[in-house]
Motif scaffolding. Structure first.
Motif, PDB file in Angstrom:
ATOM      1  N   THR A 210       3.886   3.715   0.250  1.00 50.36           N
ATOM      2  CA  THR A 210       2.513   4.217   0.320  1.00 50.36           C
ATOM      3  C   THR A 210       1.713   3.643  -0.847  1.00 50.36           C
ATOM      4  OG1 THR A 210       3.384   6.251   1.248  1.00 50.36           O
ATOM      5  CG2 THR A 210       1.115   6.297   0.473  1.00 50.36           C
ATOM      6  N   GLY A 211       2.309   3.668  -2.031  1.00 53.36           N
ATOM      7  CA  GLY A 211       1.642   3.149  -3.217  1.00 53.36           C
ATOM      8  C   GLY A 211       1.309   1.676  -3.081  1.00 53.36           C
ATOM      9  N   LEU A 212       2.255   0.908  -2.567  1.00 56.34           N
ATOM     10  CA  LEU A 212       2.019  -0.525  -2.392  1.00 56.34           C
ATOM     11  C   LEU A 212       0.901  -0.757  -1.381  1.00 56.34           C
ATOM     12  CD1 LEU A 212       5.625  -2.024  -2.344  1.00 56.34           C
ATOM     13  CD2 LEU A 212       3.857  -2.339  -4.079  1.00 56.34           C
ATOM     14  N   SER A 213       0.877   0.066  -0.338  1.00 56.29           N
ATOM     15  CA  SER A 213      -0.138  -0.128   0.684  1.00 56.29           C
ATOM     16  C   SER A 213      -1.529   0.235   0.149  1.00 56.29           C
ATOM     17  CB  SER A 213       0.248   0.660   1.939  1.00 56.29           C
ATOM     18  OG  SER A 213      -0.801   1.422   2.406  1.00 56.29           O
ATOM     19  N   VAL A 214      -1.601   1.346  -0.611  1.00 60.12           N
ATOM     20  CA  VAL A 214      -2.878   1.692  -1.257  1.00 60.12           C
ATOM     21  C   VAL A 214      -3.251   0.602  -2.258  1.00 60.12           C
ATOM     22  CG1 VAL A 214      -4.033   3.325  -2.786  1.00 60.12           C
ATOM     23  CG2 VAL A 214      -2.552   4.170  -0.975  1.00 60.12           C
ATOM     24  N   GLY A 215      -2.249   0.144  -3.012  1.00 60.10           N
ATOM     25  CA  GLY A 215      -2.482  -0.906  -3.998  1.00 60.10           C
ATOM     26  C   GLY A 215      -2.984  -2.184  -3.348  1.00 60.10           C
ATOM     27  N   GLY A 216      -2.445  -2.514  -2.170  1.00 58.45           N
ATOM     28  CA  GLY A 216      -2.904  -3.698  -1.444  1.00 58.45           C
ATOM     29  C   GLY A 216      -4.377  -3.581  -1.091  1.00 58.45           C
ATOM     30  N   ILE A 217      -4.786  -2.378  -0.672  1.00 58.81           N
ATOM     31  CA  ILE A 217      -6.196  -2.166  -0.320  1.00 58.81           C
ATOM     32  C   ILE A 217      -7.077  -2.276  -1.573  1.00 58.81           C
ATOM     33  CG2 ILE A 217      -7.848  -0.526   0.647  1.00 58.81           C
ATOM     34  CD1 ILE A 217      -5.516   0.631   2.301  1.00 58.81           C
ATOM     35  N   TYR A 218      -6.624  -1.668  -2.671  1.00 58.14           N
ATOM     36  CA  TYR A 218      -7.366  -1.810  -3.935  1.00 58.14           C
ATOM     37  C   TYR A 218      -7.484  -3.287  -4.312  1.00 58.14           C
ATOM     38  CZ  TYR A 218      -6.955   3.210  -4.963  1.00 58.14           C
ATOM     39  OH  TYR A 218      -7.041   4.556  -4.943  1.00 58.14           O
ATOM     40  N   ALA A 219      -6.382  -4.016  -4.119  1.00 55.82           N
ATOM     41  CA  ALA A 219      -6.386  -5.435  -4.475  1.00 55.82           C
ATOM     42  C   ALA A 219      -7.410  -6.198  -3.637  1.00 55.82           C
ATOM     43  CB  ALA A 219      -4.993  -6.033  -4.303  1.00 55.82           C
ATOM     44  N   LEU A 220      -7.490  -5.865  -2.336  1.00 58.42           N
ATOM     45  CA  LEU A 220      -8.480  -6.525  -1.475  1.00 58.42           C
ATOM     46  C   LEU A 220      -9.890  -6.315  -2.017  1.00 58.42           C
ATOM     47  CD1 LEU A 220      -7.403  -5.598   2.167  1.00 58.42           C
ATOM     48  CD2 LEU A 220      -7.327  -7.858   1.102  1.00 58.42           C
ATOM     49  N   MET A 221     -10.168  -5.063  -2.391  1.00 57.61           N
ATOM     50  CA  MET A 221     -11.511  -4.755  -2.904  1.00 57.61           C
ATOM     51  C   MET A 221     -11.739  -5.445  -4.238  1.00 57.61           C
ATOM     52  SD  MET A 221     -12.013  -0.751  -1.896  1.00 57.61           S
ATOM     53  CE  MET A 221     -10.770  -0.048  -2.930  1.00 57.61           C
ATOM     54  N   ALA A 222     -10.705  -5.390  -5.095  1.00 56.27           N
ATOM     55  CA  ALA A 222     -10.849  -5.932  -6.445  1.00 56.27           C
ATOM     56  C   ALA A 222     -11.006  -7.449  -6.426  1.00 56.27           C
ATOM     57  CB  ALA A 222      -9.645  -5.534  -7.296  1.00 56.27           C
ATOM     58  N   VAL A 223     -10.305  -8.112  -5.486  1.00 53.00           N
ATOM     59  CA  VAL A 223     -10.393  -9.576  -5.426  1.00 53.00           C
ATOM     60  C   VAL A 223     -11.813 -10.005  -5.057  1.00 53.00           C
ATOM     61  CG1 VAL A 223      -9.712 -11.555  -4.028  1.00 53.00           C
ATOM     62  CG2 VAL A 223      -7.972 -10.101  -5.030  1.00 53.00           C
ATOM     63  N   GLY A 224     -12.391  -9.327  -4.071  1.00 53.49           N
ATOM     64  CA  GLY A 224     -13.759  -9.664  -3.662  1.00 53.49           C
ATOM     65  C   GLY A 224     -14.739  -9.436  -4.797  1.00 53.49           C
TER      66      GLY A 224
END
Lengths: 290, 235
Positions: free
Chosen positions: A8-22
């Motif tokens: 769950t953490g990795l999946s939330v982290g992946g979404i944060y990463a998507l936002m942060a990269v943009g």
């Protein structure tokens, strides 16, 4: 429990990463905090929601539609609200204020047209889980993680290898020189917004699926900002690593300590980092950037 | 090839270039010399159309100078600015790829890459090195090489010898002469006036935004006023 929390953490982290990269991509090339990025993510979620509930499309099409919509919206945002300022060499503070204005405008437009109701996505996998080493892991989490990895990996490859990707990195170094190489910098900036917006649309859709869709959900980009600061502002690798760290840590705090303390914890990290380690893990020195 | 008529440029309220006219013919090396702050770099940035003139007329290859900087490059004129401005975080080869950004002819790009390595052999061994870690001389070579990759008809060199050791200045001037031999037209501005005048066909002397003298490189080199003012010679 541990493994389930980790996924769950990795999946939330992946979404944060998507936002942060943009967010980081735009910061690195134009040197300002694009506060409208959250609204693009929010509208991406609404677009995904519309495609899923009104048209009953499959997840793949919903994601593709939200990415296209988010990308176009971000391009439009730049074209209307930032480009004139850039051409006038306005200080980046002006761009930031304009971005805040866009954010408030878009949010309120949603209130006026769609309303303040909270919407849930239709269930794509009716809470399906797979059992993995004795823990049950949600299929949606796995999908979110896979899509995030795929999108970020593709972006990384594009930036590292393609001619246009090299031009974006060159623009990060020196935008004026980039134009002296024959690059149409307006088009380059538009492309950066298209990429950031597409990742935002993807992030918004998965945020909406995980939680709910509502007008102020864009404020979740505060988390992307924290992720970007952890990794070092302007560094894409930093944004990814920061996003994943934040997602995992938050999920563990929620699971093992208290979900109410989650945000308290995240913002404490942010302030502590800004005070003690303003360059983050991979950041360039701030003096150089400002 | 390039003609500038009555050019005025303002930096905010500062009137940096005041009615400058000059021309550069095909395959010429033309220099603009003058003291610090005379407006030399301003002229160069205006020719690249990063700065916009307040008034005046610039024609390149018989046409008015295109509006946007990238269009100027497409029309065949490329600026190597002062202090080189390489893409420091990119590798040498990525810098060269950027130089050739607007070209589609893979074959021509490859040929020009070879030609560039003939001119600057040192770059060939450093293709994967990050440009910011090159020495000053190597950076200047790369800056010129990068501009060459756009296959320009004319190059604008702003203070190419700045910060280079004398031996490297020799090599740089040789390279510039070699470029002209191969058909390139060159306009350069230099504070290092004697070295620039030695290899120039013609030159202009710029003082506080105005051209006060023009002539062949050799004539200016022998001119007592120029010698006193710009070559540091006591009269």
């Amino acid at each position: 429990m541990f493994l389930q929390t980790l996924f769950t953490g990795l999946s939330v982290g992946g979404i944060y990463a998507l936002m942060a990269v943009g967010y980081s991509l735009i910061f690195s090339i134009l040197n300002f905090s694009n506060f409208a990025h959250g609204s693009v993510i929010m509208l991406g979620a609404y677009m995904g929601l519309g495609l899923a509930s009104k048209f009953g499309l499959k997840l793949g099409f919903v994601v593709a539609g939200a990415m296209a919509g988010g990308g176009l919206l971000a391009v439009l945002n730049e074209r209307l609200a930032y480009r004139k300022l850039r051409h006038r060499n306005a200080p980046s503070l002006y761009l930031m204020i304009s971005a805040m204005g866009c954010s408030v405008f878009l949010e309120n437009m949603v209130y006026v047209t769609i309303g303040s109701r909270f919407y849930a996505f239709p269930e794509f996998f009716t809470r399906r889980v797979v059992t993995f080493l004795g823990s049950s892991v949600s299929v949606m989490d796995l999908f979110a993680l896979a899509f995030s990895l795929l999108a970020i990996g593709a972006l990384g490859l594009f930036l590292a290898r393609s001619r246009t990707g090299i031009a974006i990195r060159a623009g990060v170094c020196d935008m004026t020189m980039c134009s002296l190489m024959g690059v149409d910098t307006d088009r380059l900036v538009a492309l950066v917004f298209l990429l950031a917006g597409a990742l935002g649309g993807l992030a918004g859709t998965f945020m909406g699926v995980r939680y709910l869709v509502y007008p102020t959900m864009g404020w979740i980009t505060n988390k992307a900002y924290i992720a970007a600061v952890i990794g070092g502002l302007g560094s894409l690798l930093g944004a990814i690593v920061g996003g994943v760290i934040l997602g995992v840590v938050e999920t563990f705090i929620s699971a093992y300590v208290s979900s109410i303390l989650r945000d308290v914890f995240s913002f404490t990290i942010l302030i502590a980092l800004l005070v003690c380690m303003p360059n983050g893990l991979f950041g360039k020195s701030m003096e150089e950037r400002v | 090839m390039l003609s500038v008529k009555d050019l005025h440029v303002h930096y905010g309220k500062i009137h940096a270039v005041r009615g400058v006219s000059f021309h550069v013919e095909e395959k010429e090396i033309v220099s603009i010399v003058g003291a610090n702050g005379a407006g030399k770099s301003t002229i160069m940035w205006t020719l690249a159309h990063v700065l916009k003139p307040s008034s005046g007329e610039i024609t390149f290859l018989g046409l008015p100078l295109p509006e946007k900087p990238h269009e100027v490059v497409h029309s065949g004129m490329c600026l190597v600015p002062e202090r080189r401005r390489l893409f420091g975080a990119l590798t040498v080869s990525e810098n060269l790829v950027m130089g050739a950004y607007m070209r589609k002819d893979a074959e021509g790009i490859r040929r020009d890459m070879e030609r560039t390595f003939e001119l600057f052999p040192v770059l060939k061994g450093r293709l994967n090195q990050v440009a910011g870690t090159l020495s000053g001389g190597e950076q200047q070579m790369l800056a010129i090489a990068r501009a060459l990759m756009s296959s320009p008809r004319m190059m604008l060199l702003d203070e190419p010898s700045l910060g280079l050791a004398p031996i490297l200045v020799d090599r740089l001037m040789d390279a510039i002469v070699a470029l002209r031999e191969s058909g390139m037209t060159i306009l350069m501005v230099e504070q290092n006036a004697d070295r620039a005048l030695e290899i120039s066909d013609r030159a202009y002397v710029l003082e506080v935004g105005t051209i006060i003298m023009e002539g062949s490189g050799k004539d200016l080199l022998d001119d007592p006023v120029v010698r006193k003012a710009y070559l540091g010679e006591l009269a």
